[in-house]
Motif scaffolding. Structure first.
Motif, PDB file in Angstrom:
ATOM      1  N   LYS A 155       4.792  56.100  20.305  1.00  9.32           N
ATOM      2  CA  LYS A 155       6.118  56.525  20.762  1.00  9.32           C
ATOM      3  C   LYS A 155       6.612  57.760  20.005  1.00  9.32           C
ATOM      4  O   LYS A 155       7.445  58.503  20.521  1.00  9.32           O
ATOM      5  CB  LYS A 155       7.124  55.382  20.591  1.00  9.32           C
ATOM      6  CG  LYS A 155       6.907  54.182  21.484  1.00  9.32           C
ATOM      7  CD  LYS A 155       7.290  54.479  22.914  1.00  9.32           C
ATOM      8  CE  LYS A 155       7.089  53.253  23.800  1.00  9.32           C
ATOM      9  NZ  LYS A 155       7.352  53.566  25.232  1.00  9.32           N
ATOM     10  N   THR A 156       6.133  57.933  18.791  1.00  8.35           N
ATOM     11  CA  THR A 156       6.622  59.019  17.943  1.00  8.35           C
ATOM     12  C   THR A 156       5.595  60.131  17.761  1.00  8.35           C
ATOM     13  O   THR A 156       5.794  61.027  16.947  1.00  8.35           O
ATOM     14  CB  THR A 156       7.004  58.467  16.558  1.00  8.35           C
ATOM     15  OG1 THR A 156       5.893  57.719  16.020  1.00  8.35           O
ATOM     16  CG2 THR A 156       8.214  57.541  16.659  1.00  8.35           C
ATOM     17  N   ARG A 157       4.512  60.087  18.520  1.00  8.49           N
ATOM     18  CA  ARG A 157       3.464  61.093  18.361  1.00  8.49           C
ATOM     19  C   ARG A 157       3.996  62.506  18.618  1.00  8.49           C
ATOM     20  O   ARG A 157       3.654  63.461  17.896  1.00  8.49           O
ATOM     21  CB  ARG A 157       2.295  60.802  19.302  1.00  8.49           C
ATOM     22  CG  ARG A 157       1.105  61.743  19.098  1.00  8.49           C
ATOM     23  CD  ARG A 157       0.102  61.584  20.235  1.00  8.49           C
ATOM     24  NE  ARG A 157      -0.625  60.336  20.168  1.00  8.49           N
ATOM     25  CZ  ARG A 157      -1.749  60.164  19.477  1.00  8.49           C
ATOM     26  NH1 ARG A 157      -2.251  61.159  18.775  1.00  8.49           N
ATOM     27  NH2 ARG A 157      -2.362  58.999  19.491  1.00  8.49           N
ATOM     28  N   ALA A 158       4.827  62.677  19.635  1.00  6.91           N
ATOM     29  CA  ALA A 158       5.321  64.014  19.974  1.00  6.91           C
ATOM     30  C   ALA A 158       6.126  64.629  18.841  1.00  6.91           C
ATOM     31  O   ALA A 158       6.080  65.840  18.609  1.00  6.91           O
ATOM     32  CB  ALA A 158       6.160  63.949  21.249  1.00  6.91           C
ATOM     33  N   ASP A 159       6.898  63.802  18.127  1.00  6.49           N
ATOM     34  CA  ASP A 159       7.753  64.315  17.054  1.00  6.49           C
ATOM     35  C   ASP A 159       7.059  64.353  15.699  1.00  6.49           C
ATOM     36  O   ASP A 159       7.370  65.204  14.862  1.00  6.49           O
ATOM     37  CB  ASP A 159       9.021  63.465  16.944  1.00  6.49           C
ATOM     38  CG  ASP A 159       9.931  63.629  18.143  1.00  6.49           C
ATOM     39  OD1 ASP A 159       9.947  64.722  18.738  1.00  6.49           O
ATOM     40  OD2 ASP A 159      10.620  62.654  18.497  1.00  6.49           O
ATOM     41  N   TYR A 160       6.122  63.418  15.469  1.00  7.53           N
ATOM     42  CA  TYR A 160       5.533  63.284  14.139  1.00  7.53           C
ATOM     43  C   TYR A 160       4.052  63.659  14.077  1.00  7.53           C
ATOM     44  O   TYR A 160       3.500  63.784  12.989  1.00  7.53           O
ATOM     45  CB  TYR A 160       5.683  61.845  13.637  1.00  7.53           C
ATOM     46  CG  TYR A 160       7.094  61.464  13.270  1.00  7.53           C
ATOM     47  CD1 TYR A 160       7.540  61.543  11.952  1.00  7.53           C
ATOM     48  CD2 TYR A 160       7.990  60.996  14.230  1.00  7.53           C
ATOM     49  CE1 TYR A 160       8.824  61.171  11.600  1.00  7.53           C
ATOM     50  CE2 TYR A 160       9.282  60.618  13.887  1.00  7.53           C
ATOM     51  CZ  TYR A 160       9.689  60.716  12.584  1.00  7.53           C
ATOM     52  OH  TYR A 160      10.973  60.337  12.245  1.00  7.53           O
ATOM     53  N   GLY A 161       3.393  63.797  15.220  1.00 13.05           N
ATOM     54  CA  GLY A 161       1.994  64.188  15.222  1.00 13.05           C
ATOM     55  C   GLY A 161       1.032  63.013  15.302  1.00 13.05           C
ATOM     56  O   GLY A 161       1.423  61.855  15.479  1.00 13.05           O
ATOM     57  N   LYS A 213      10.087  55.440   8.095  1.00 12.43           N
ATOM     58  CA  LYS A 213      11.076  56.051   8.990  1.00 12.43           C
ATOM     59  C   LYS A 213      10.477  56.297  10.366  1.00 12.43           C
ATOM     60  O   LYS A 213      11.115  56.049  11.393  1.00 12.43           O
ATOM     61  CB  LYS A 213      11.576  57.355   8.383  1.00 12.43           C
ATOM     62  CG  LYS A 213      12.628  58.062   9.232  1.00 12.43           C
ATOM     63  CD  LYS A 213      13.097  59.349   8.566  1.00 12.43           C
ATOM     64  CE  LYS A 213      14.132  60.064   9.427  1.00 12.43           C
ATOM     65  NZ  LYS A 213      14.566  61.355   8.789  1.00 12.43           N
ATOM     66  N   ARG A 214       9.236  56.754  10.398  1.00 11.86           N
ATOM     67  CA  ARG A 214       8.570  56.984  11.683  1.00 11.86           C
ATOM     68  C   ARG A 214       8.363  55.676  12.436  1.00 11.86           C
ATOM     69  O   ARG A 214       8.636  55.597  13.643  1.00 11.86           O
ATOM     70  CB  ARG A 214       7.223  57.677  11.462  1.00 11.86           C
ATOM     71  CG  ARG A 214       6.408  57.800  12.749  1.00 11.86           C
ATOM     72  CD  ARG A 214       5.115  58.555  12.560  1.00 11.86           C
ATOM     73  NE  ARG A 214       4.383  58.607  13.838  1.00 11.86           N
ATOM     74  CZ  ARG A 214       3.307  59.368  14.063  1.00 11.86           C
ATOM     75  NH1 ARG A 214       2.825  60.127  13.088  1.00 11.86           N
ATOM     76  NH2 ARG A 214       2.713  59.343  15.249  1.00 11.86           N
ATOM     77  N   ALA A 239      11.602  54.386  13.852  1.00  9.18           N
ATOM     78  CA  ALA A 239      12.027  55.184  15.005  1.00  9.18           C
ATOM     79  C   ALA A 239      11.238  54.783  16.241  1.00  9.18           C
ATOM     80  O   ALA A 239      11.798  54.657  17.347  1.00  9.18           O
ATOM     81  CB  ALA A 239      11.833  56.668  14.708  1.00  9.18           C
TER      82      ALA A 239
END
Length: 303
Positions: free
Chosen positions: A51-57, A227-228, A231
């Motif tokens: 879910k957070t790949r786009a923002d966190y890599g 945190k990731r 999120a």
């Protein structure tokens, strides 16, 4: 020559094809090959990281060595593995030791509803239990380092601790203690694994409940990783993908436990401070068999 190439190199690194090194995360696997308790947690970590790949890599998600709860807590405190995300019930001592805790109960309250393994010869006596005072006449077994020990003892039960998870099934079947109570989300898989043990039975009529939220904990060195993950969990809750994952892993076991047909005994969890859960935290109600809005929180009280 190198200086003239630097602008071109910078432009290339800004292009979509230039990937950073994946962030390394570590999960706790089962204690044995038959121990499937970590399957949902591992799948949820992968979901949150996606879910957070786009923002966190990009990321890597690898298992730590097999370990029991005491060993897992030691690894957490030492920071033994990169971004070791350990799902645990709320333990004040962890935060007092400086560990970081997520805000969301990732099991949605289900594990606090407990159905018990026992020995078959004890079933007639348990069928006569109709109040909490009668139930306190039966001893419990729990794992070393499990917060359930403190909760059950505070509520007036005799508790014996066992170092190895798998050994708990053998010892309740042999009569070393009377009850080994499990979350209704764990019950079916464990019964299928251990049902061949001589004398082992699932008690058919009783169910305990004590609030037992489960959070991701991390070492302070892994604050960015936690945190990731948090999120990603929040995003999965908001779009319903966490609830679908929950149903996939826990739904069959909850149905197997038949919670609405059981006599429910409510206990208190003296470790929980008021206001611990996030105000938007949903939970699963096994009597209604659906996810419900957050319940008002009150200070813990003794029975």
């Amino acid at each position: 020559m190198i200086s003239r190439c630097l602008p071109l190199l910078l432009l290339l690194c800004l292009a979509p094809t230039c990937h950073a090194v994946p962030t390394h995360f570590t999960y706790r696997p089962g204690e044995t090959a038959q121990d499937m308790r970590s399957a949902y947690t591992t799948a949820l970590l992968a979901l949150a990281l996606e879910k957070t790949r786009a923002d966190y890599g990009d990321y890597r998600l690898d298992p730590a060595p097999a370990m029991n709860t005491v060993q897992a807590l030691q690894a957490l405190k030492k920071g033994s593995y990169p971004n070791f995300m350990l799902k645990m019930s709320y333990i004040p001592g962890l935060e007092q030791a400086g560990m970081l805790r997520g805000r969301l109960d990732v099991d949605l309250d289900v594990i606090g509803y407990r159905v018990c393994f026992t020995r078959r010869a004890l079933l007639p006596a348990l069928a006569r239990v109709h109040d909490l005072a009668q139930l306190k006449g039966f001893s419990h077994g729990q794992g070393a380092g499990w917060v359930d020990n403190l909760i059950l003892e505070d509520n007036g039960f005799k508790v014996m601790t066992v170092e190895q998870y798998a050994e708990l099934f053998h010892q309740v079947a042999s009569g070393r203690f009377d009850l080994f109570c499990r979350g209704i989300n764990e019950l079916e898989g464990e019964w299928q694994t251990y049902r061949q043990l001589a004398g082992l039975a699932v008690e058919p009529d009783l169910m305990l409940y004590y609030p037992l939220p489960r959070f991701f904990y991390a070492n302070p060195q892994d604050a960015a990783g936690l945190k990731r993950v948090e999120a990603g969990v929040a995003l999965a809750l908001a779009d319903g993908s966490l609830q679908r994952l929950w149903q996939q892993y826990f739904g069959p076991s909850v149905a197997f436990a038949k919670p609405a047909q059981r006599r429910l005994f409510r206990l208190t969890n003296p470790l929980l401070p008021p206001g611990l859960l996030a105000p938007d935290q949903p939970r699963f109600d096994p009597i209604l068999m659906k996810f419900v809005a957050p319940a008002p929180q009150a200070p813990a009280s003794r029975p």
